[in-house]
Design an enzyme around this catalytic site. Structure first.
Site, PDB file in Angstrom:
ATOM      1  N   ILE A  24     -18.784 -24.489 -46.692  1.00 11.74           N
ATOM      2  CA  ILE A  24     -19.823 -23.652 -46.097  1.00 11.74           C
ATOM      3  C   ILE A  24     -20.893 -24.487 -45.407  1.00 11.74           C
ATOM      4  O   ILE A  24     -21.791 -23.959 -44.778  1.00 11.74           O
ATOM      5  CB  ILE A  24     -20.477 -22.716 -47.147  1.00 11.74           C
ATOM      6  N   GLY A  27     -23.526 -32.137 -44.763  1.00 14.33           N
ATOM      7  CA  GLY A  27     -24.688 -32.892 -44.323  1.00 14.33           C
ATOM      8  C   GLY A  27     -24.295 -34.344 -44.190  1.00 14.33           C
ATOM      9  O   GLY A  27     -23.113 -34.681 -44.143  1.00 14.33           O
ATOM     10  N   GLY A  28     -25.289 -35.196 -44.168  1.00 13.81           N
ATOM     11  CA  GLY A  28     -25.015 -36.607 -44.025  1.00 13.81           C
ATOM     12  C   GLY A  28     -24.312 -37.165 -45.251  1.00 13.81           C
ATOM     13  O   GLY A  28     -23.510 -38.089 -45.171  1.00 13.81           O
ATOM     14  N   PHE A  29     -24.628 -36.607 -46.419  1.00 14.98           N
ATOM     15  CA  PHE A  29     -24.082 -37.091 -47.671  1.00 14.98           C
ATOM     16  C   PHE A  29     -22.823 -36.351 -48.097  1.00 14.98           C
ATOM     17  O   PHE A  29     -21.954 -36.911 -48.733  1.00 14.98           O
ATOM     18  CB  PHE A  29     -25.058 -36.788 -48.815  1.00 14.98           C
ATOM     19  N   ALA A  30     -22.822 -35.066 -47.844  1.00 14.48           N
ATOM     20  CA  ALA A  30     -21.973 -34.195 -48.655  1.00 14.48           C
ATOM     21  C   ALA A  30     -21.251 -33.130 -47.865  1.00 14.48           C
ATOM     22  O   ALA A  30     -21.639 -32.793 -46.752  1.00 14.48           O
ATOM     23  CB  ALA A  30     -22.869 -33.491 -49.674  1.00 14.48           C
ATOM     24  N   LYS A  47     -21.704 -28.896 -54.066  1.00 18.16           N
ATOM     25  CA  LYS A  47     -21.974 -30.016 -53.163  1.00 18.16           C
ATOM     26  C   LYS A  47     -21.119 -31.186 -53.629  1.00 18.16           C
ATOM     27  O   LYS A  47     -21.228 -31.634 -54.768  1.00 18.16           O
ATOM     28  CB  LYS A  47     -23.476 -30.342 -53.228  1.00 18.16           C
ATOM     29  N   ASP A 139     -38.313 -34.334 -46.362  1.00 16.88           N
ATOM     30  CA  ASP A 139     -37.301 -33.994 -45.352  1.00 16.88           C
ATOM     31  C   ASP A 139     -37.315 -32.491 -45.083  1.00 16.88           C
ATOM     32  O   ASP A 139     -36.278 -31.842 -45.011  1.00 16.88           O
ATOM     33  CB  ASP A 139     -35.915 -34.459 -45.819  1.00 16.88           C
TER      34      ASP A 139
HETATM   35  P1  ADP Z   1     -26.823 -33.497 -47.427  1.00 14.26           P
HETATM   36  O1  ADP Z   1     -27.562 -33.929 -48.647  1.00 14.26           O
HETATM   37  O2  ADP Z   1     -25.535 -34.221 -47.225  1.00 14.26           O
HETATM   38  O3  ADP Z   1     -27.686 -33.502 -46.193  1.00 14.26           O
HETATM   39  P2  ADP Z   1     -27.271 -30.697 -47.859  1.00 14.26           P
HETATM   40  O4  ADP Z   1     -27.729 -30.535 -49.261  1.00 14.26           O
HETATM   41  O5  ADP Z   1     -28.349 -30.676 -46.816  1.00 14.26           O
HETATM   42  O6  ADP Z   1     -26.362 -31.987 -47.677  1.00 14.26           O
HETATM   43  O7  ADP Z   1     -26.200 -29.565 -47.519  1.00 14.26           O
HETATM   44  C1  ADP Z   1     -25.538 -29.516 -46.278  1.00 14.26           C
HETATM   45  C2  ADP Z   1     -25.436 -28.081 -45.793  1.00 14.26           C
HETATM   46  O8  ADP Z   1     -24.644 -27.324 -46.709  1.00 14.26           O
HETATM   47  C3  ADP Z   1     -26.759 -27.349 -45.728  1.00 14.26           C
HETATM   48  O9  ADP Z   1     -27.458 -27.602 -44.539  1.00 14.26           O
HETATM   49  C4  ADP Z   1     -26.314 -25.905 -45.863  1.00 14.26           C
HETATM   50  O10 ADP Z   1     -25.846 -25.397 -44.621  1.00 14.26           O
HETATM   51  C5  ADP Z   1     -25.141 -26.004 -46.820  1.00 14.26           C
HETATM   52  N1  ADP Z   1     -25.621 -25.782 -48.192  1.00 14.26           N
HETATM   53  C6  ADP Z   1     -26.168 -26.716 -49.009  1.00 14.26           C
HETATM   54  N2  ADP Z   1     -26.538 -26.180 -50.187  1.00 14.26           N
HETATM   55  C7  ADP Z   1     -26.204 -24.870 -50.115  1.00 14.26           C
HETATM   56  C8  ADP Z   1     -26.369 -23.752 -51.020  1.00 14.26           C
HETATM   57  N3  ADP Z   1     -26.937 -23.931 -52.201  1.00 14.26           N
HETATM   58  N4  ADP Z   1     -25.932 -22.543 -50.624  1.00 14.26           N
HETATM   59  C9  ADP Z   1     -25.367 -22.380 -49.398  1.00 14.26           C
HETATM   60  N5  ADP Z   1     -25.202 -23.381 -48.496  1.00 14.26           N
HETATM   61  C10 ADP Z   1     -25.613 -24.611 -48.852  1.00 14.26           C
END
Ligand code: ADP
Length: 672
Positions: A24, A27-30, A47, A139
């Site tokens: 769904i 991101g950069g990490f996950a 995640k 952030d």
């Molecule tokens: P990273 O740490 O790699 O940047 P994020 O935590 O920002 O990853 O998550 C990446 C994307 O995944 C988010 O921008 C969002 O679109 C989706 N996402 C993350 N957490 C959730 C959640 N709890 N429910 C729904 N979508 C999520």
């Protein structure tokens, strides 16, 4: 349909407790996948991080986990469960079905002042709480604010947060976050106060909500820094005088002249139409134990309530914590506090799903291959001792009002008059349940009457037993909220798996040497953005070069394949019928094939790579070096009211604003 269990090797602990569905977000990490907690039936977001890919960024993940364990607030995404295997880390989180605030803004172009206020109050509430717990987020941006099923904000992504040992009045040094949202003192490489920098980002965010674009923007990093440090931006004509004033008070270059979060709580603009300050205290304080939830768990575990409570109070972020928090979430949403029934395996006549078999009862123990991060020694002063997050010296003049400035023990609570007004004036914010009120007053909720009431006298054991629901049958798989009815039709095309490899590419910090010698470290969003810009050029169109033609040919190939009988078979089932949502662009067409074909040809024109699965297109842009700079999904759907074809969009990777422009471009021919 849940993903294949083999996708994450060694993740038995995850599959034991969760069904895992589609990606769904990433991101950069996950990579983030939709999941379902088997015992409660609740949806969760999982995640997923690959340790090898994380490399030196592993400490950031630990920072995020520790922070999220310490935060429990109605506008902060809740962490339920952490599973660490030899190769992966899984964070099970509250699922926010509404997606990113960013997508919401782009659908609406910009929000009205009234709607902005609803969201902004919740953001202020979350930030006031986060600061009161001693954390700076660092952030803040609309991609890190998600919308839940009740249309409420949830703050995510604490990977860059800081908790200075001496409290938030201590200065920080590390420049991090996304440059467009970064405060001037931060990009200048000066020591800064985390809460003050967060207020600047909140100002940028407020501007983005009200205007639909950024106050400081430039493809060229140095020009962007100059704009930010000058603090000059244009106020568009639609902003009310009140909005202009508030933005000006937040976007002050001199941090000490900036509003504090404490001042935002009862700022006239924030209070307008509400007549009450923002409620920032947690409605779900950490450590509270709800008797109904514990009772339900105790019954299932065949333990006494006391021993169940004792187990829960270890807060190990394991299956016990997850089950409790998910039951509590059900209760707070007015759903029955019940775990799913556990009929005998194979009770229904349908055969078990291939590859699945009856399993042993669930054990609430730490799996041998799964180390729960909660048990890893991770000292309280971890943050800012890490090499990539440094704290500088204490600054006496940095003491500010709470929840912005002081340490946890030094909280300046809102004045009594404010408290009084809050108590008397019903706020337009979400109503609270009686339990929530009593939780805030520190009362124990009434014990539930009925079968679960009496404590069950079974000897305490270290291992707690929950009985596993039956194996999922094909019928139960139909409960997947978004069944994947897509059939791959372009075998040679880039597969989603292929894409995911790129998603999990190592997040290495981009270091920029400034003239003064300071080093700036930015999150990959910015890096992806600059890369996108390098590839797309100023016009947003890909620069001419060998790659472009290859890409164009591939695109044309796909359009031709579109017309083959195999493709027609794949499309036979027709598009999904969905309700109009904000991430769906309405068209004036009624023929889905026509819309699909038109999108396919626009994607080819724009040199966007894609994989087609039925009516879903997984799209990617790449840099000249082949790195995926952006990934998103477009799905042609049928809407019921109005009865037209719609296009559902979802960003999976890449800079949000670049995505906005590209998708707008692709869908511009349909916009009505
Ligand atoms: P990273 O740490 O790699 O940047 P994020 O935590 O920002 O990853 O998550 C990446 C994307 O995944 C988010 O921008 C969002 O679109 C989706 N996402 C993350 N957490 C959730 C959640 N709890 N429910 C729904 N979508 C999520």
């Amino acid at each position: 349909m849940p993903v294949e269990k083999t996708e994450y090797r060694g993740a038995e602990e995850l599959y034991k407790y969760y069904e895992v569905y589609e990606t769904i977000g990433s991101g950069g990490f996950a990579k983030v996948k939709l999941g379902r907690h088997i015992l409660t039936g609740e949806n969760v977001a999982i995640k997923i991080m690959n340790k090898k890919d994380l490399g030196d960024d592993l400490p950031r993940v630990k920072v995020e986990i520790e922070a999220m364990k310490n935060l429990s607030h109605q506008h902060v995404c809740r962490l339920y469960h952490v599973i660490e295997t030899a190769t992966q880390i899984f964070m099970v989180l509250e699922y926010c079905v509404g997606g990113e605030l960013f997508d919401y803004i782009i659908t609406k172009d910009r929000l009205s002042e009234e709607e902005t206020r609803v969201f902004f109050r919740q953001i202020v509430s979350a930030m006031a709480y986060v600061h009161s717990q001693g954390y700076a987020h660092r952030d803040l941006k609309p991609e890190n604010l998600l919308i839940d099923e009740d249309h409420n904000m949830k703050l995510i992504d604490f990977g860059l947060c800081a908790k200075p040992k001496g409290g938030l009045t201590y200065e920080l040094m590390t420049c991090c976050g996304s440059p467009a949202y970064a405060a001037p003192e931060l990009i200048q490489g000066k020591a800064y106060i985390g809460s003050e920098a967060d207020v600047w980002s909140m100002g940028v965010l407020l501007f983005a909500l009200l205007c639909g674009y950024l106050p400081f923007d430039d493809d060229n990093c140095m020009l962007l820094y100059r704009k930010i440090t000058s603090g000059k931006y244009d106020n568009p004509r639609w902003l009310s005088p009140g909005s202009v004033l508030l933005l000006n008070q937040m976007l002050q270059v001199e941090p000490k002249r900036r509003l504090t979060v404490g001042q935002l709580l009862d700022h006239p603009w924030v209070m307008r139409d509400y007549n009450s300050p923002v409620e920032w205290q947690s409605r779900q304080p950490l450590g509270h134990v709800d008797v109904d939830c514990v009772t339900e768990m105790a019954v299932r575990m065949k333990r006494s309530r006391e021993s169940t409570t004792a187990l829960l109070e270890k807060w190990r972020y394991d299956q016990t914590t997850a089950t409790y928090l998910l039951l509590l979430s059900k209760k707070l949403r007015g759903k029955p506090v019940r775990l799913r029934p556990d009929p005998a395996p194979w009770q229904d006549s349908s055969p078990p799903r291939q590859g699945m078999r009856a399993r042993d009862p669930l054990h609430f123990s730490e799996d041998e291959d799964a180390v729960i991060l909660g048990s890893v020694d991770f000292c309280s002063d971890y943050i800012d001792d890490c090499p990539w997050v440094t704290v500088a010296q204490h600054t006496p003049q940095g003491v500010r009002g709470l929840p912005d400035g002081s340490s946890n023990n030094d909280m300046r609570l809102p004045s009594p008059s404010v408290e009084k007004r809050r108590a008397c004036t019903p706020t337009p914010e979400r109503g609270r349940t009686a339990t929530q009120h009593s939780q805030e007053r520190g009362e124990r909720p009434q014990e539930r009457a009925g079968g679960n009431k009496e404590s069950i006298s079974v000897p305490d054991r270290d291992v707690d037993l929950f009985v596993l629901p039956p194996p999922r049958t094909p019928a139960s798989c139909k409960k997947n909220p978004r069944p994947n009815r897509n059939v791959p039709t372009t075998p040679s095309a880039v597969t989603p798996q292929g894409a995911s490899k790129d998603h999990s590419k190592k997040r290495t910090a981009e270091n920029k040497q400034l003239p003064g010698g300071d080093i700036l470290t930015f999150s990959p969003e910015r890096r992806s953005r600059s890369l996108d810009m390098a590839v797309l050029g100023d016009s947003g169109k890909k620069k001419r070069g060998g790659k472009m033609f290859g890409s164009l040919e591939r695109g044309l190939d796909k359009v031709i394949t579109m017309l083959t009988p195999g493709k027609r078979r794949a499309l036979r089932d027709g598009p999904r019928k969905i309700k109009a949502q904000y991430n769906v662009t309405l068209t004036s067409h009624t023929n889905p094939e026509q819309v699909l074909n038109q999108i396919l040809s626009v994607l080819s024109e724009k040199s966007v790579d894609f994989t087609q699965k039925g009516y879903t297109l997984k799209c990617q842009t790449r840099s000249d070096f082949g790195k995926v700079t952006m990934a998103f999904e477009l799905e042609v759907c049928l809407l019921q009211r109005p009865e037209v074809v719609g296009v559902r969009r979802q960003r999976l990777k890449g800079d949000a604003w670049v995505y906005k422009h590209l998708v707008e471009d692709v869908l511009s021919t349909f916009r009505i």
